[in-house]
Design an enzyme around this catalytic site. Structure first.
Site, PDB file in Angstrom:
ATOM      1  N   GLU A 100       0.785  -1.270  -0.137  1.00  0.00           N
ATOM      2  CA  GLU A 100      -0.034   0.044  -0.068  1.00  0.00           C
ATOM      3  C   GLU A 100       0.942   1.030   0.059  1.00  0.00           C
ATOM      4  O   GLU A 100       1.840   1.198   0.599  1.00  0.00           O
ATOM      5  CB  GLU A 100      -0.980   0.027   1.274  1.00  0.00           C
ATOM      6  CG  GLU A 100      -1.603   1.103   1.601  1.00  0.00           C
ATOM      7  CD  GLU A 100      -2.827   1.309   0.138  1.00  0.00           C
ATOM      8  OE1 GLU A 100      -2.577   2.207  -0.610  1.00  0.00           O
ATOM      9  OE2 GLU A 100      -3.756   0.441   0.050  1.00  0.00           O
ATOM     10  N   ASP A 150      -9.771  -0.075  -7.329  1.00  0.00           N
ATOM     11  CA  ASP A 150     -10.719   1.243  -8.000  1.00  0.00           C
ATOM     12  C   ASP A 150     -11.131   0.781  -9.108  1.00  0.00           C
ATOM     13  O   ASP A 150     -10.454   0.307 -10.137  1.00  0.00           O
ATOM     14  CB  ASP A 150      -9.688   2.481  -8.157  1.00  0.00           C
ATOM     15  CG  ASP A 150     -10.225   3.704  -8.288  1.00  0.00           C
ATOM     16  OD1 ASP A 150     -11.208   3.499  -9.306  1.00  0.00           O
ATOM     17  OD2 ASP A 150      -9.621   4.787  -8.121  1.00  0.00           O
ATOM     18  N   LYS A 154     -15.409   5.291 -15.719  1.00  0.00           N
ATOM     19  CA  LYS A 154     -15.669   5.825 -16.955  1.00  0.00           C
ATOM     20  C   LYS A 154     -15.017   4.827 -17.894  1.00  0.00           C
ATOM     21  O   LYS A 154     -13.850   4.476 -17.618  1.00  0.00           O
ATOM     22  CB  LYS A 154     -15.105   7.266 -17.107  1.00  0.00           C
ATOM     23  CG  LYS A 154     -16.026   8.259 -16.338  1.00  0.00           C
ATOM     24  CD  LYS A 154     -15.506   9.757 -16.336  1.00  0.00           C
ATOM     25  CE  LYS A 154     -16.386  10.690 -15.607  1.00  0.00           C
ATOM     26  NZ  LYS A 154     -15.858  12.115 -15.668  1.00  0.00           N
TER      27      LYS A 154
END
Length: 246
Positions: A100, A150, A154
């Site tokens: 991370e 994520d 779009k």
């Protein structure tokens, strides 16, 4: 929960000589700013030296990093670390190597490690693609987790999604035969893409039967996060995909 994102990955081979001079190095992430709390900062100071694994660019000996021999699971992007800590507590006989880059998230997981006296987590605050490429030996991982990456909703941004064929090829090669890759998403179009990408990787086979349309039941070790519970109450679906290295 996953803050990592990925533009289209380059292959392992050297780039073509005609590649544009401005071509950027591929990353698995988009850096996001955020505030580190006092508690997280204290965790960095108190337990960071023990549980933060430095990026060296050299093959990592898991037995030295964890001070024991145990199956090692890679996690890519753990967000604030809530699920990671719960899984590590539930599976004390496994090691969890967690990537991370978001500093508040790293601090939050360090804080959970201290509060819950967890000993089987190591954190690499570094780009996961570089970690895979340079620090993870082939055929070495017992499993890998990618939870709620994520989705880049779009269409024009779909190419930024983490789970793409070149990354999965790299990751599959680092799983031991019989090792598993577990992905989860709450975005249906991304679930379809993940299923397509994982199904096309020759080193992986789907553990879900055809009657499940390729999706696995949620394994018992993956907890329901607050975000996921909220989505389920709103009627949002969640899809788990579990593939095994052949």
């Amino acid at each position: 929960m996953n803050d990592s994102t990925l533009p289209p990955l380059a292959a392992d081979a050297e780039p073509a000589s005609k590649a544009p001079a401005h071509h950027r190095t591929i990353r698995s992430l988009v850096l996001r700013t955020g505030r580190t709390t006092a508690g997280q900062a204290k965790a960095f100071a108190d337990v960071g030296p023990q549980f933060l694994q430095p990026y060296t660019g050299q093959p990592l000996a898991y037995s030295l990093a964890f001070a024991r021999q145990a199956p090692t699971i890679l996690e890519i992007g753990f967000g604030m670390g809530e699920a990671t800590a719960q899984i590590a507590a539930l599976r004390p006989n496994d090691n969890f190597l967690c990537c991370e880059v978001h500093t508040p998230g790293v601090g939050a997981l360090l804080k959970r490690i201290a509060e819950q006296s967890l000993v089987n987590i190591r954190i690499l605050q570094h780009d996961a693609v570089e970690v895979i490429d340079h620090m993870l030996p082939l055929d070495s991982l017992a499993g890998a987790h990618i939870f709620f990456p994520d989705p880049w909703h779009k269409t024009k941004h779909n190419k930024r999604r983490l789970i793409q064929p070149p990354l999965i090829a790299k990751l599959a090669a680092r799983l031991q035969p019989g090792g598993y890759l577990h992905c989860a998403t709450d975005w249906a179009p991304y679930a379809e893409q993940i299923l397509e990408v994982l199904s096309a990787e020759p080193l992986l086979r789907n553990t879900a039967g055809p009657e499940a349309n390729g999706y696995a039941p949620k394994p018992g070790y993956r907890p329901l996060t607050k975000f996921e519970n909220r989505g389920l109450k709103l009627g949002h679906g969640v899809w788990d995909l579990v593939f095994q290295r052949v």
